[in-house]
Enzyme design. Sequence first.
Site, mmCIF file in Angstrom:
data_model
loop_
_atom_site.group_PDB
_atom_site.id
_atom_site.type_symbol
_atom_site.label_atom_id
_atom_site.label_comp_id
_atom_site.label_asym_id
_atom_site.label_seq_id
_atom_site.Cartn_x
_atom_site.Cartn_y
_atom_site.Cartn_z
ATOM 1 N N LYS A 205 13.743 61.787 -30.236
ATOM 2 C CA LYS A 205 12.936 61.182 -31.300
ATOM 3 C C LYS A 205 12.532 62.191 -32.372
ATOM 4 O O LYS A 205 12.615 63.400 -32.198
ATOM 5 C CB LYS A 205 11.728 60.466 -30.701
ATOM 6 C CG LYS A 205 12.175 59.200 -29.955
ATOM 7 C CD LYS A 205 11.090 58.205 -29.738
ATOM 8 C CE LYS A 205 11.692 56.882 -29.231
ATOM 9 N NZ LYS A 205 10.671 55.906 -28.845
ATOM 10 N N ARG A 239 13.350 56.844 -20.146
ATOM 11 C CA ARG A 239 14.380 56.164 -20.942
ATOM 12 C C ARG A 239 15.062 57.220 -21.818
ATOM 13 O O ARG A 239 14.450 57.757 -22.730
ATOM 14 C CB ARG A 239 13.741 55.064 -21.798
ATOM 15 C CG ARG A 239 14.741 54.206 -22.560
ATOM 16 C CD ARG A 239 14.016 53.132 -23.363
ATOM 17 N NE ARG A 239 14.960 52.241 -24.036
ATOM 18 C CZ ARG A 239 15.497 52.479 -25.239
ATOM 19 N NH1 ARG A 239 15.172 53.588 -25.896
ATOM 20 N NH2 ARG A 239 16.347 51.618 -25.774
#
Length: 269
Positions: A205, A239
């Site tokens: 991210k 995840r």
Amino acid sequence: MGVLNVTPDSFSDGGAFLTVDQAVSHAKQMEDEGADIIDLGAESSRPGAQPIDEHEELSRLMPVLDAVRQAVSLPLSVDTTKAAVARRAIQAGASIVNDISALRGDSLMAGLVAEAGVAVVLMHMQGTPRTMQRAPHYGNVVDEVCAFLRERIQAALGAGIQASQIILDPGFGFGKLQEHNLRLLAEFDLFTRLGHPVLVGVSRKQFIGNLVDRPVHERGYGTAGAIAVAVLKGAHILRVHDVRAMKDTASVVSAISRHGRSSVEVPNA
């Protein structure tokens, strides 16, 4: 939880697995690398993403889900906010609904999850994917995310969803600035005290990219650092895009954690 996006515009792997053969090959690779769950998504939720309709989402998702179901033996999760899409996915074998709207995006979703008895991920997001990064603001991000998750737990229970079905996700990068993401990770253990398994989705991210000054596909080492902290602070589901590397990271950190101070025999003085 290995990520399998069948989208043209996801922030990390958009367009990489659009064909059924590409998606199946990647699912098999993630299974070989040690994934425990595969999370399939057909609508991008990257910052600024435009929504797509149910027909488009199903047309992307179902051929891949059907093929992956035949090719791997892992539990499948469907990343969607639409009850009609979730229903079709469940009928095809999905056992988890990963709902970034925490049951707020479709009034029929909570009833479907209760009826089907599948697991559901309730995630915090400020705004929508299209608007969430424009001006996110919090007084105390950890307190506010905890309060939101408590409220969504009660909403889920009130809709007939069993406590054992609920998974929580604080929503890294979903309506969060750099300092918000770092604070959530630094105090991640507070989310594990809410009484349900907690999923962490930090893989590749932007906040990690900002810290290491690397483009999306060069954020593996930075992601591993964030994963290590999350595991030490009690994360239950990771995840990730890079399954093998993150599985190894989690295995080492978990082993060290199990041999922490509480389990060390102190010799006599």
